[in-house]
Design an enzyme around this catalytic site. Structure first.
Site, short mmCIF file in Angstrom:
data_model
loop_
_atom_site.label_atom_id
_atom_site.label_comp_id
_atom_site.label_asym_id
_atom_site.label_seq_id
_atom_site.Cartn_x
_atom_site.Cartn_y
_atom_site.Cartn_z
CD GLN A 128 -76.62 -31.23 90.84
OE1 GLN A 128 -76.17 -30.96 91.88
NE2 GLN A 128 -75.93 -31.02 89.49
NE ARG A 171 -77.39 -26.01 89.92
CZ ARG A 171 -76.47 -26.64 89.09
NH1 ARG A 171 -76.40 -26.52 88.15
NH2 ARG A 171 -75.77 -27.56 89.82
CG HIS A 212 -67.69 -31.74 92.68
ND1 HIS A 212 -68.34 -31.02 93.52
CD2 HIS A 212 -66.32 -31.30 92.67
CE1 HIS A 212 -67.42 -30.40 94.13
NE2 HIS A 212 -66.26 -30.39 93.94
CG HIS A 245 -69.46 -34.20 96.44
ND1 HIS A 245 -70.86 -34.24 97.00
CD2 HIS A 245 -69.21 -33.29 95.74
CE1 HIS A 245 -71.28 -33.22 96.32
NE2 HIS A 245 -70.46 -32.77 95.58
CB CYS A 301 -69.85 -29.78 96.34
SG CYS A 301 -70.12 -28.50 95.24
CG ASP A 353 -73.55 -34.06 93.54
OD1 ASP A 353 -72.60 -34.56 92.93
OD2 ASP A 353 -73.82 -32.93 93.81
CE LYS A 379 -68.35 -28.69 82.22
NZ LYS A 379 -69.85 -28.27 82.34
#
Length: 639
Positions: free
Chosen positions: A383, A365, A512, A387, A336, A385, A466
């Site tokens: 990911q 991570r 997200h 946004h 992000c 991902d 979420k």
RNA sequence: GCCGAUGUAGCUCAGCAGGUAGAGCACUUCCAUGGUAAGGAAGGGGCCACCGGUUCGAGUCCGGUCAUCGGCUCCA
């Protein structure tokens, strides 16, 4: 004599005398019912068969074929196990012993460390307790009595539990069977002899009250069923799940590996890359269609950025750091902040929104070493991902758009799924009002879509609430993959803006979201779901060409040229081996189609097709087969 | 990170009263030219996870480290 009116589930009214037990009531309703009776549900609450009825109400007899009945029996099985452990190791202290999905466990605090050999000993002792067929009886105590009872046994864990119950003003009850007693809400089976098919499965460490600051106890897992056949079926299911283990299949099909040189950092082999690339292609296609653009943000960025985003404070333990030219850098654990920098590159008009910015972002991570698990739990992963930067009035439509996308994708793979909504956690940023607004927006979108959902209080990300999508694989396990997280916080922290119709600056809202979750994990789930037999469109090798003898290799190349035209993935097994062997190995590799090519085929200009499940399909014109498999691939058919 | 178990050939595993390692599959070569789930023969391959200790001698015993597995905690 006073009579009590009971309303049965079918609406019938049954009258019994004051003080009749539920067990006796069951007998009077029917002898078959009485035989199957486990306990009763009186006015919605589960009660022992020995419970006396003293006023009118609704009564349902809970039987051996109901989920509640099984749960009660497992709870009794847990007590029997605890009793057996105490007989073998009298110094053991009991902690908690609840039922869980498919079984039960009990936590013990004891010096002797339990091994799998001990499980057999415990099972044998359980068999004795069952054969001895003790009555299971309930007693209700006041807190003082309960405390004295457990103090006399130095049951520190039970005493702690009693404190909690006392505070909540709950009745304290204990159950006895033979020399054993335990603090327990109940209900239980009337006697230990009613437990029939059981098995202890494993021992593991577990913290008291699930808190890593507390002492680690020894947890014994077991399961129990009313029928031996059900137990066997369950054990069989476990074996089936083990056979599907993606770590095993990943090795056998040469998809990926993890080296000791990089625990948690997977290597993708050529065949695993085929899967990844297909997922990415599919992902791009769907996202382009739905108005997403794609970006790529850097793996490393200055640590200062992560202070601004809040990650440094809220996510520090999971992050890796490094240094370049005396400057502190962080390796991204999320995409992000990079996406936000991208948004800030220019001024945005309200007309530009929503901006749907996709990124297949590789994040790192630091996960605790004990949690790593094949591709399911790794330290670097990609990911899928995106946004979405949007105006407040666009929130609901955007959430619905993502819900539709996720639904579409999961259906392609044949996954059923369910949805959970997670709310503000303890370490959250931002005040309650913002959280409430964000949570409401998610809730509204779910309700508009008519989706049922479960609420997980306190389970949200630190920057926003979420929606999680949990898909179910063919062995019945569920996996959290997709999530949609609404975020008012980061736009605030980074002072994001767009120019509104009024010419003034306004604050956009961020969303997200991921669909697969992580490519690595999704590949693991697919591998287990399909047990390595990926649908043809995904199969790393779609067609195996099997020349019968050396003379037929040239013909195989001729057919292969046709497959090349349509980018169908094939291999030619031109080894000097008999076709039985070549077929066996192609089968084990889960190749969807095998083409046997020998004299007959060369002479007739056709091919013999074998399918991995349907076996020999007979002779085909090459074109006919190629068209058929091409359609199967294009339509992403499941076989 | 914590508790417990495990770590021998590419894979699956055997070995053990402490005396310098074995099988099947895979791999290489040769023979067999084969019709829908394993043709035959020969051969190569191991610092027995790593480091240290006990011992005349350690894959085997002891300690530490690393990794893996089952859980806990955490999570995509």
């Amino acid at each position: 004599m006073k009579l009590i009116k009971l309303t049965l589930p079918n609406g019938d009214i049954k009258e019994v005398t004051y003080g009749t037990t539920i067990g006796e009531a069951a007998v009077s309703i029917g002898s078959r019912l009485a035989k199957e009776a486990v306990c009763g549900r009186f006015n919605g609450e589960l009660k022992d068969l020995s419970w006396q009825l003293i006023h009118a109400g609704d009564l349902e007899i809970v039987t051996t074929d109901s989920p509640d009945g099984v749960e009660v029996m497992r709870h009794t099985a847990a007590h029997i196990m605890a009793q057996a452990v105490l007989r073998l190791w009298p110094e053991a202290k009991l902690a908690i012993g609840p039922t869980i999905q498919d079984g039960f466990y009990y936590d013990f605090d004891m010096d002797h460390s339990l091994s799998s050999d001990d499980l057999e000993k415990i099972e044998a002792e359980m068999a004795k307790i069952i054969a001895e067929d003790y009555q299971v009886t309930r007693e209700e105590l006041d807190p003082g009595e309960a405390r004295r009872l457990f103090e006399s046994h130095e049951d520190i864990y039970k005493l702690e539990l009693i404190e909690g119950l006392d505070e909540q003003d709950k009745t304290i009850s204990i159950y006895r069977q033979g020399e054993f007693f335990d603090l327990c809400r109940g209900p239980h089976l009337p006697s230990t002899g009613k437990v029939n098919a059981y098995k202890l499965l494993s021992v593991a460490g577990a913290y008291w009250r699930g808190d890593s600051r507390n002492k680690m106890l020894q947890r014994v897992y077991g399961t129990a069923f009313f029928k031996k056949s059900q137990l066997e079926q369950y054990l069989h299911r476990l074996e089936e799940a083990a056979k599907r283990d993606h770590r095993k299949i990943g090795r056998e099909l040469d998809l990926f590996s993890i080296s000791e040189e990089g625990p948690g950092f997977p290597f993708f082999h050529p065949k695993g890359m085929v899967l990844r690339n297909l997922l990415e292609d599919f992902w791009r296609e769907e996202h382009t269609r739905r108005g997403y653009s794609e970006v790529k943000t850097p793996i490393m960025l200055r640590e200062e950025l992560w202070h601004r985003s809040g990650h440094r404070d809220h996510y520090h333990d999971n992050m890796y750091f490094s240094e370049i030219d005396n400057q502190r850098y962080a390796i991204k654990p999320m995409n992000c902040p990079g996406g936000i920098l991208m948004y800030q590159r220019k001024i945005h008009s309200y007309r530009d929104l929503p901006i749907r910015m996709g990124e297949l972002g590789l994040v790192h991570r630091h996960e605790l070493s004990g949690t790593l698990h094949g591709l399911m739990r790794v330290r670097s992963f990609t990911q899928d991902d995106a946004h979405i930067f949007m105006r407040p009035d666009q929130i609901e439509a955007e959430i619905i758009g993502v819900i539709d996308l996720i639904d579409y994708v999961y259906k392609i793979f044949g996954f059923p799924y369910h949805v959970e909504l997670s709310t503000k956690p303890e370490n959250a940023m931002g005040d309650d009002a913002i959280w409430e607004a964000a949570t409401d927006a998610l809730r509204k979108a779910l309700e508009n879509k008519g989706l049922d959902y479960k609420v997980n209080e306190g389970d949200g990300a630190f920057y926003g609430p979420k929606i999680d999508f949990h898909l179910q694989d063919c062995v019945g396990r569920t996996w959290q993959c997709g999530t949609i997280q609404l975020d008012f916080m980061l736009p605030e922290r980074f002072d994001l803006s767009y120019v509104g119709e009024d010419g003034q600056k306004h604050r956009p809202v961020m969303l997200h979201r991921v669909v697969f979750g992580a490519l690595e994990r999704f590949i693991a789930i697919l591998t287990e779901h399909f047990a390595g037999a990926f649908p043809t469109w995904m199969a790393p090798v779609q067609v195996m060409l099997i020349p019968v003898a050396e003379d037929h290799v040239a013909y195989a190349h001729k057919i292969a040229a046709r497959l090349d035209e349509l980018r169908i993935r094939y291999e030619i097994d031109d080894r000097n081996e008999k076709i039985g062997r070549k077929i066996r190995e192609a089968q084990l590799q889960q190749v969807p189609y095998m083409l046997v090519l020998g004299n007959n085929e060369v002479n007739e200009g056709n091919i013999s097709v074998r399918h991995r499940r349907q076996g020999d399909l007979g002779k085909f014109e090459p074109d006919q087969f190629i068209q058929q498999i091409n359609a199967e691939i294009k339509e992403k058919q499941l076989d």
